[in-house]
Every structure is written in structure tokens, then in C-alpha cells.
Design an enzyme around this catalytic site. Sequence first.
Site, PDB file in Angstrom:
ATOM      1  N   LYS A 132      34.032  49.138  64.914  1.00 19.11           N
ATOM      2  CA  LYS A 132      34.384  48.429  63.551  1.00 19.11           C
ATOM      3  C   LYS A 132      33.494  48.920  62.800  1.00 19.11           C
ATOM      4  O   LYS A 132      32.064  48.820  63.035  1.00 19.11           O
ATOM      5  CB  LYS A 132      34.626  47.116  63.871  1.00 19.11           C
ATOM      6  CG  LYS A 132      35.764  46.571  64.765  1.00 19.11           C
ATOM      7  CD  LYS A 132      37.158  46.675  63.973  1.00 19.11           C
ATOM      8  CE  LYS A 132      37.189  45.516  63.274  1.00 19.11           C
ATOM      9  NZ  LYS A 132      38.851  45.078  62.806  1.00 19.11           N
TER      10      LYS A 132
ATOM     11  N   TYR B 168      49.904  58.033  67.038  1.00 18.64           N
ATOM     12  CA  TYR B 168      48.568  58.287  67.881  1.00 18.64           C
ATOM     13  C   TYR B 168      48.764  57.805  69.363  1.00 18.64           C
ATOM     14  O   TYR B 168      47.723  57.750  70.019  1.00 18.64           O
ATOM     15  CB  TYR B 168      47.181  57.429  67.304  1.00 18.64           C
ATOM     16  CG  TYR B 168      47.649  55.949  66.814  1.00 18.64           C
ATOM     17  CD1 TYR B 168      47.981  54.968  67.846  1.00 18.64           C
ATOM     18  CD2 TYR B 168      47.626  55.629  65.415  1.00 18.64           C
ATOM     19  CE1 TYR B 168      48.158  53.601  67.491  1.00 18.64           C
ATOM     20  CE2 TYR B 168      47.787  54.284  65.025  1.00 18.64           C
ATOM     21  CZ  TYR B 168      48.101  53.304  65.954  1.00 18.64           C
ATOM     22  OH  TYR B 168      48.152  52.029  65.679  1.00 18.64           O
TER      23      TYR B 168
ATOM     24  N   CYS C 238      40.590  33.099  19.233  1.00 17.04           N
ATOM     25  CA  CYS C 238      40.970  32.902  17.488  1.00 17.04           C
ATOM     26  C   CYS C 238      41.607  31.493  17.441  1.00 17.04           C
ATOM     27  O   CYS C 238      42.241  31.060  16.330  1.00 17.04           O
ATOM     28  CB  CYS C 238      41.795  33.949  17.173  1.00 17.04           C
ATOM     29  SG  CYS C 238      43.473  33.915  17.983  1.00 17.04           S
TER      30      CYS C 238
ATOM     31  N   LYS D 240      40.633  54.574  62.774  1.00 17.21           N
ATOM     32  CA  LYS D 240      41.330  53.705  63.414  1.00 17.21           C
ATOM     33  C   LYS D 240      42.086  53.110  61.743  1.00 17.21           C
ATOM     34  O   LYS D 240      41.474  52.766  60.827  1.00 17.21           O
ATOM     35  CB  LYS D 240      40.426  52.495  63.535  1.00 17.21           C
ATOM     36  CG  LYS D 240      41.228  50.871  63.821  1.00 17.21           C
ATOM     37  CD  LYS D 240      40.233  49.944  64.674  1.00 17.21           C
ATOM     38  CE  LYS D 240      40.739  48.591  65.016  1.00 17.21           C
ATOM     39  NZ  LYS D 240      41.926  48.288  64.027  1.00 17.21           N
TER      40      LYS D 240
ATOM     41  N   ASP E 213      43.996  51.422  58.944  1.00 19.35           N
ATOM     42  CA  ASP E 213      44.104  50.167  58.441  1.00 19.35           C
ATOM     43  C   ASP E 213      45.561  49.958  57.689  1.00 19.35           C
ATOM     44  O   ASP E 213      45.381  49.969  56.717  1.00 19.35           O
ATOM     45  CB  ASP E 213      42.917  49.863  57.783  1.00 19.35           C
ATOM     46  CG  ASP E 213      42.885  48.278  57.499  1.00 19.35           C
ATOM     47  OD1 ASP E 213      43.591  47.674  58.146  1.00 19.35           O
ATOM     48  OD2 ASP E 213      42.079  47.966  56.789  1.00 19.35           O
TER      49      ASP E 213
ATOM     50  N   CYS F  76      44.183  38.941  16.130  1.00 23.11           N
ATOM     51  CA  CYS F  76      43.015  37.886  17.082  1.00 23.11           C
ATOM     52  C   CYS F  76      41.765  38.726  17.174  1.00 23.11           C
ATOM     53  O   CYS F  76      41.858  40.224  17.617  1.00 23.11           O
ATOM     54  CB  CYS F  76      43.671  37.502  18.085  1.00 23.11           C
ATOM     55  SG  CYS F  76      42.607  37.124  19.541  1.00 23.11           S
TER      56      CYS F  76
ATOM     57  N   GLU G  51      38.794  59.062  66.834  1.00 29.08           N
ATOM     58  CA  GLU G  51      39.898  59.272  65.753  1.00 29.08           C
ATOM     59  C   GLU G  51      39.667  58.271  64.965  1.00 29.08           C
ATOM     60  O   GLU G  51      39.288  57.026  65.418  1.00 29.08           O
ATOM     61  CB  GLU G  51      41.344  59.312  66.270  1.00 29.08           C
ATOM     62  CG  GLU G  51      41.866  58.257  67.082  1.00 29.08           C
ATOM     63  CD  GLU G  51      43.154  58.590  67.841  1.00 29.08           C
ATOM     64  OE1 GLU G  51      42.993  59.591  68.722  1.00 29.08           O
ATOM     65  OE2 GLU G  51      44.156  57.616  67.817  1.00 29.08           O
TER      66      GLU G  51
ATOM     67  N   CYS H  30      44.163  30.114  22.066  1.00 29.39           N
ATOM     68  CA  CYS H  30      43.366  31.236  22.406  1.00 29.39           C
ATOM     69  C   CYS H  30      41.680  31.218  22.562  1.00 29.39           C
ATOM     70  O   CYS H  30      41.354  30.649  21.365  1.00 29.39           O
ATOM     71  CB  CYS H  30      43.801  32.497  21.477  1.00 29.39           C
ATOM     72  SG  CYS H  30      42.712  33.884  21.443  1.00 29.39           S
TER      73      CYS H  30
ATOM     74  N   CYS I 278      48.122  35.585  23.630  1.00 26.72           N
ATOM     75  CA  CYS I 278      47.727  34.813  22.243  1.00 26.72           C
ATOM     76  C   CYS I 278      48.802  35.943  21.368  1.00 26.72           C
ATOM     77  O   CYS I 278      48.657  37.168  21.548  1.00 26.72           O
ATOM     78  CB  CYS I 278      46.235  35.429  21.817  1.00 26.72           C
ATOM     79  SG  CYS I 278      46.037  35.273  20.034  1.00 26.72           S
TER      80      CYS I 278
END
Length: 696
Positions: free
Chosen positions: A342, A247, A439, A136, A138, A459, A134, A436, A454
Amino acid sequence: MYSKETIQQFQANSSAWLKAGSKKINKDNIEELRSILRFHEHRYYVENDPLVSDFEYDQLYSILDQFEKEHPNLVTKDSPTQRVGAGLIKDFPKTPHLVPMLSLENSYNAEDLIDWDRKVKELSALDQVTYSIEPKFDGASISLVYENDLLVRGVTRGDGEIGDDITPNIQQIKSIPLSADFSKHHIQQIEIRGEVLMNKNNFKRYNETLMEEGFPPLANPRNAAAGSLRIKDTAIVAKRNLEGFLYHVSFITVAEDRKKEIAHTHTEMLQLLWNLGFRSPVKEMKVVQGIEAVIKEVTAFEQTRDSLPYEIDGMVIKVNDLALQEKLGMTSHHPRWAIAFKFKARQATSTLLSVDFQVGRTGAVTPVAKIQPVHVGGVTVSSISIHNKDYIKEKDLQIGDRILIERSGDVIPQIVKVLTDGRDGKQKPIVFPTQCPACEHPLFKPADEAVWRCTNINCTAQVLERIIHFVSKDAMDIRGLGEANIRKFYEMGLITSIPSIYSFDVTSLNNMEGFGAKSITNLRQAIENSKQQPLHRLLYALGIRYVGETTAKTIAQKIDNLFQMGEFTEEQLQQLEDVGTKVAASIYHFFQNKDNLIMLRELEALGVQMQNNTPVITEGNLSGKTFLFTGTLSRLKRSEAEAMVEKNGGKILSGVSSKLDYLIAGEEAGSKLEKAKKIPSIKIITEEDFEKMLST
Ligand code: IVH
């Protein structure tokens, strides 16, 4: 867990309750309504296959909720209303597990699995073992305790012996039943192990919200799930839409002579949990003979990893026979009857080489780290967003650092942490600009945000990013004007603003590299076609802060013409579904800004559709009826058939629910047809029947 007859009964009862509304409820039938709500929650959250619309569920829920508020003495602990409202949590008391939560042994290749199988065979004196396989999951592991059918405790792993009691948060997870009929199996107490997850879609959306609000995103859904479980406000936890997979049963009190009736194999145990309303991996699991078959399965499964809606980091292989599991027993670290296989890591290490500062369409200045290119999660990553100043500080990032990066699923890569042990004194701090980078306007940080901006509306970098957003796929979708081309045309001065997209001389591209007569014609056509995009796309394309695609759709439904937006007050905007104070203020200011209005008038003059052009439903022989097509039609194209429905006053629905009147089933109709068969009020008809309906 529900038979066909029970499902039909629940459907019929739901319709009756929906029809009667709050008139029907009394102290004798309140439990019936609760069981209907539990049934629909199970269909939605465990089976992923709802039989009513969200709206209908909400209606049923509010009948119960209101009645319980009027009669608080009738509220039960496992009422569906009790998931919400636990309110603020003071602390998460330390609680011992009934049985320690062990880890799993890891394997990474076929050899590891063959070694493990050899040991299992030796210890069990068998030639071949039956294994279950089944995913795993995470996420964050949890342990649930039910006593006398009621969920009494939900606990985190902690140190394996003692975890934190997070019951109020576990109660927010809709796929975890608040009560289950364990007494039917003579079980008084049971401890069940599982994993809490945030699915990829919800994770993506959650990260988007975080970033919109100026917070750094999380590196992976596991952190999001684990973090959510530690929040002390249950209302916020509920909004995270967590899911629970169960599970393993670690402890059970049942009379000795009844034990054998419960389950002989792991598969049967998972099936029992499923039958009791839990989301156990019965559909995801496989049972095979011998380790060679296991190796084949896990290798094949890794290929499908990305197609799952949630993250998995491998597979778990378990000895299927429970008596054999007991015989094999455990070490102090892991059970001998299980092993994790894994998958390839989605993490990698790299070096932070330098930092660029990019200006976005809202003026936000985002630092982007250039890193030593590295292969991770199927792609090569060479640059990675490091979000904002706070994030850099929190992660303690410096130029020259070794970093651990992760790319889970289709989520953008993130830095997990700095490998500070690798520092050699050559690292340099990241210096944030005060002006910025495009500009040179001074940068400004609003007090309640983490982002420097900015504020020069003209700009050059912002204008360019706004144009890129305007033409993008989910906005005006002008094919042929991809990001690279826009950048080129902007640099050449061909496209200077959003309206200039519609006025620039496309023929001037003639002779330019990559532009032949055909691509010029196509581009001209794409620009022309985009003028007719539906209003919600235009609204989204304008790039108003906080107005995402969904909000744009909701708002567009409420107006006939884009300029009407300028007539709304902030208060009126807040009345709209999906629009909070922040969104309302942002929209209001956009439409109060003269430059923006001038731009919209320019677009209008250039022929961009400002009207809401969703088809007006005419009166016809399908008026007031709802339709859905499924399977392959033999005479009509699906789009033509749907257009015919709308032309004749009917409405197309997106899914099967009791709101649907007609399902037109073509060749090879699948799950929608099966689902519709369970709802007695839906008429299932053929393509010919449908054509007859049109002509009568
Ligand atoms: S069985 C007594 N099955 O992975 C052993 N664990 O890295 C019970 N995990 O501690 C564990 N998916 O928290 C099992 N299908 C699955 C799992 C699973 C995820 C977690 C679990 C375990 C950890 C080990």
C-alpha cells in the site's frame, strides 16, 4: 492482438466502408462491419491509440445501427450496437461467484515484504522466487463470466461469495469485450477478475458537472466508479466513460490436457487476456527475481503514481508461476501467493474549526470549512469546501467535529466523513446566513437547486469574483493580474469592474510595494495583449453560467462578432453543438440584459477584440490538404511552419488519423510517425519536401 497486416487490412476496409456509406451493407457483410467497429473500439479503449477520428467511427457505427434497426432479426448479442439501449434496469439480482472473491494481504514497508517473501520461500522450498508486480487499481472490483465466447455476467464483489449481477452496466464499458475468441483456446467457461475505474480526467469533469448543477462532488474516483455501476439507467452509465482493467483468472473450464497450453505464468495469462482483447496490465507490469528487486520497483513506482491517468493505491505483488500459486493456495481471507503493497494514504484526520461563507461570481454562497492544518497527499490543507446546505446535512457536519479528509491525485480535497465516535458534546451546528455576507442582500434558493444565492448583481463580492475569472489563465490570461493583485486593486478602488481593467491608470502603481518600473511595463503590455485574445476566450471570460471553455469554443466558431450572440433566440442557441436548454437559456438571458450589453460596448470602445479573428484560410498551393508536424524541425520553428500551412490554405490536424494527408517528420519523430506508417493514405515527408511543396 492484431498483426501489422490485419491492422492495414482493417484500415483499408474502414476507408472502403466510409467511402461507400450505407450503400454497401447487406446481410453477408454485416459481420465484417462489426469486426471493423470492434477493432476501432479496441484501438481506442484498450490501446489508447485510435486510428480513425471519432467522427469516422460514428459514421461507421451509424451504418450498422441503421441497418440493424431495419433488420432486427440480424442483430447479434455481441454486436457493438448492443452496448447501448438496454434501457432501465429493474434490479440487480444476487448471484454467487464461481469462486469466492478474496481480499489481499496488505504490506506497508520493506520489512512486511521481506516477511512475506520468507513465508513464500518456506512453503515453496525455493531460494528465490520470481514475482510479478502490477498496479493495485483503486476502483470497484468486478467479476466477469464468459460462456461460449459471450459475456454472460458481470457481478460486483458483494460479500465475496455473492454479488449483484450488473451485466447491463458492465456492457457499457467499452474496454470490456462483449465477446472474445476463447473457443480458439478450447475454453468453454471462464471467470475473470478486475477493477472498474473512472480515470482522473473523467472524474474531474464529472465532479465539475455535479457542482455546476448544484450537487456535491464525490470524494474520489473509486466512489464515482462504484456509484456509476449501481445506476439503473444504462444510458447514464455509458456517459460515465468507465474503464475496466482485468488482472486475474479465477476459474476456467478447459480440457485437462489443454490446460498447460493456456498459460504457465501470471504474465502469460495476462498476455492471453490482452490477446483476446481485454485491457490487462501487460504494459504496466514488471517481472523480477527476489524480494529485493520487488522493493526497489515498488518504491520507484510510488514516485510515478501521480503521472498515471487513473488512481492506484499501491502495487500488487504476485508469485508469477501459476503451478506455484496453486501449491501455495489461499487462506479464507486472501491468497498466499499475492500481497498488496500500500502506498502512503491520501487520507488524514483533522478538526473542523469554523466555517466561512464565500460568494462566487454567480452569487452562489459556498460554505468553506477552516480546518486544523493537516498534511495529506503532498500538500497542507487548511480549508476545504463543504459545498452547500444539503451536503452539510448529508455528512452531518458540525463545528468541532473530527473529520476524515481525502485528497486523491490532483483533485481538490474533500471530506469523506465525520468521525462521529469522537464527539464530546462540544460540537456546534453550522448556521447558514440568511443575508449575503458581502452585501447583506437577502439570500435566495431557486426551487430546483441546492445552492443559496445572492441575487444582487452589483454585490461587491460577485463583481470581484467576476473580475478574477475574467483575467484568469484560461480566460483573458492577463499575467501580472493574479488573484491577490486583483483583490488589492479592487480594495483600493483602482479596478472596480471588468471594463476598468482596460482604463485604470497602471502608472499609479508606481512606488507601490512589489511594483517596479519593469513590472508596470509588463503589466501594461499584458493588459494590452489581452485585447487581442481569440473570441472564445472572451466569451468564456464573461463568466456566463454553464458556458465552460469547450462550449465557448464551439459557439465562437459559429459567429463573426460577439454582438451576434444577442440576435440568437433560445431555440437557435439550442441548435448549436454542445448547447442544451439550460445553457441556451443562460446565454440568452445574459445577452438580453442591458447592463451586460453596456459592459460589452465599453470593452469594445476600450479596444477589446469582439471580432472572430481566427485566421481566414486563403487559397494557396496547400488548399484542401491536411498537415501535421512531428519531431524536431531543423530549419523552421513548429509554430512558423504551422502558420505557413494555414497561410497557404492548408489545415493543421491535432492527431494522426485517416483524415491526415501529410505528416512532416522531423528528427526523433516518435509514436505519431509509427502510427502514420500504418495508414497507407498518409504521405510521410521531410521538412525539405514540405518547403518544396510551398514553393511549387
Ligand atoms: S489480485 C485472488 N490484482 O484489491 C486475488 N487485485 O484490496 C485476486 N485489486 O480484492 C486479486 N488491483 O479487488 C489483484 N492488480 C490487482 C488488483 C487487485 C486492485 C483489488 C482486488 C482485491 C483488492 C484487495
